[in-house]
Write a protein that holds these residues in place. Sequence first.
Motif, mmCIF file in Angstrom:
data_model
loop_
_atom_site.group_PDB
_atom_site.id
_atom_site.type_symbol
_atom_site.label_atom_id
_atom_site.label_comp_id
_atom_site.label_asym_id
_atom_site.label_seq_id
_atom_site.Cartn_x
_atom_site.Cartn_y
_atom_site.Cartn_z
ATOM 1 N N HIS A 60 -16.730 -7.022 11.844
ATOM 2 C CA HIS A 60 -16.170 -8.145 11.071
ATOM 3 C C HIS A 60 -16.087 -7.795 9.593
ATOM 4 O O HIS A 60 -15.083 -8.092 8.924
ATOM 5 C CB HIS A 60 -17.026 -9.395 11.274
ATOM 6 N N GLU A 61 -17.125 -7.150 9.056
ATOM 7 C CA GLU A 61 -17.119 -6.762 7.647
ATOM 8 C C GLU A 61 -16.012 -5.743 7.373
ATOM 9 O O GLU A 61 -15.334 -5.803 6.342
ATOM 10 C CB GLU A 61 -18.477 -6.160 7.264
ATOM 11 N N LEU A 62 -15.808 -4.818 8.309
ATOM 12 C CA LEU A 62 -14.758 -3.818 8.129
ATOM 13 C C LEU A 62 -13.380 -4.467 8.115
ATOM 14 O O LEU A 62 -12.530 -4.148 7.265
ATOM 15 C CB LEU A 62 -14.838 -2.771 9.238
ATOM 16 N N VAL A 63 -13.136 -5.377 9.040
ATOM 17 C CA VAL A 63 -11.839 -6.069 9.096
ATOM 18 C C VAL A 63 -11.597 -6.847 7.800
ATOM 19 O O VAL A 63 -10.489 -6.840 7.242
ATOM 20 C CB VAL A 63 -11.783 -6.998 10.319
ATOM 21 N N ALA A 64 -12.631 -7.523 7.302
ATOM 22 C CA ALA A 64 -12.488 -8.296 6.062
ATOM 23 C C ALA A 64 -12.200 -7.381 4.875
ATOM 24 O O ALA A 64 -11.375 -7.696 4.010
ATOM 25 C CB ALA A 64 -13.755 -9.111 5.804
ATOM 26 N N ALA A 65 -12.879 -6.227 4.830
ATOM 27 C CA ALA A 65 -12.665 -5.280 3.730
ATOM 28 C C ALA A 65 -11.248 -4.716 3.769
ATOM 29 O O ALA A 65 -10.596 -4.567 2.733
ATOM 30 C CB ALA A 65 -13.686 -4.153 3.798
ATOM 31 N N VAL A 66 -10.748 -4.405 4.954
ATOM 32 C CA VAL A 66 -9.383 -3.881 5.088
ATOM 33 C C VAL A 66 -8.367 -4.941 4.687
ATOM 34 O O VAL A 66 -7.339 -4.640 4.066
ATOM 35 C CB VAL A 66 -9.133 -3.395 6.533
ATOM 36 N N ALA A 67 -8.636 -6.195 5.002
ATOM 37 C CA ALA A 67 -7.731 -7.283 4.605
ATOM 38 C C ALA A 67 -7.644 -7.392 3.092
ATOM 39 O O ALA A 67 -6.564 -7.602 2.524
ATOM 40 C CB ALA A 67 -8.208 -8.601 5.215
ATOM 41 N N ARG A 68 -8.799 -7.240 2.413
ATOM 42 C CA ARG A 68 -8.775 -7.289 0.951
ATOM 43 C C ARG A 68 -8.063 -6.066 0.373
ATOM 44 O O ARG A 68 -7.444 -6.141 -0.695
ATOM 45 C CB ARG A 68 -10.208 -7.383 0.411
ATOM 46 N N LEU A 69 -8.128 -4.964 1.075
ATOM 47 C CA LEU A 69 -7.480 -3.743 0.618
ATOM 48 C C LEU A 69 -5.965 -3.917 0.549
ATOM 49 O O LEU A 69 -5.301 -3.365 -0.330
ATOM 50 C CB LEU A 69 -7.839 -2.587 1.556
#
Length: 407
Positions: free
Chosen positions: A200-209
């Motif tokens: 979940h943290e990875l998906v959120a970080a990629v979305a912000r990217l």
Amino acid sequence: MQTGNVTTPFGRRPMTLALVKGQLATAKIKAGKTVDKWKVYRSACEARTVLGLRDRALAVLNALLSFYPEQELSEESNLIVFPSNAQLAVRANGIAGTTLRENLALLVQAGLIQRHDSPNGKRYARKGSDGEIEAAYGFSLAPLLARAEELATLAHQVAEESRQRRFIKERITITRRDIRKLITAAVEEGAAGNWQAVEHELVAAVARLKTAKTTAALKECLDELTLLSEETINMLECQLIPQKTDVNDSGNRQHIQNSNTESLNELEPSSRHEQGAKAAGRPRRNVEPLRAFPLNMVLRACPQISDYAAGGVISHWRDLMSAAVVVRSTLGVSPSAYQEACEAMGPESAAIAMACVLERAGHIHSPGGYLRDLTRRTERGEFSLGPMLMSLLRAQEPGAAGSLASG
């Protein structure tokens, strides 16, 4: 030469103070100064984003330079070129008349050329009896000569930022790949851990990217992904690396404790009675030190800690640790609780934990008891600062909501 005069534009074109300033700066060109016209042109091309120029404007500038007969722009020469719009259009790859005028205006606005208009607005040169040009009316290239060093610096800065962006994007790609494959390996091979939360943290970080457009925003995304990668590796390392034996590690434990005690004593002196009580009443533990985190990331997640630093600025880890001691006293955390945290986590990580406690002070009934609980969980290998920092980082974002995970 003609570059020392302040002249006003012909017709309805307005005169501005910016134009006056540019002409006055041009008048101060050092005597005898020269520069290769194509070298300064390349600098202008490389710095076009800073100058606010588009490709067609640069094509027009190229055409203007082609009408200057010498290879080098010289302070001692006439720097005014006077081609007609028709001649300029031909050398600017057949650009339309309206587009030509728009881009000439952009070059003037960017301060790369200056208008030197005749009484009737026509462009021409008047020669003397010896055949030399006495007066010329058209576009002055003097600003390119005057700003040659500035343009070279701008070009270097743009190139350096571009290099930095490429490096950051490369690191982002590699870090994303590392996290993704580590999660996959952990899930497929049954490693313990909340891997769904990491996913979940990875998906959120990629979305912000995807919304990061500037170099600074990309750097923040890289910091966040790096933190997540460190946490992922830390979770696996705790399971995969066997604990060292007491015999082999006793010397190291003594060295770590001595080092931590020395660092702590510089920031927060404690009584011999306290130290003796801990030595007698609490067994030594083989505690693996927590991984360090980038200082700038800690300050973004915990901005309030800077208010407790000398001068309100934290530039080094020593500043953070000093501020953490002030916060400890302010929140009523006992010296012994903070010293135990330093021994278990390490001085830097204890300071980070104190900064996190400060950010969450409104939600914590007893900061001292909370810190002791984090210390005990650290000693059992059940606590990591990463999730707490990431939760606080998200809370600092505009519109962030939700509870803060303590890790």
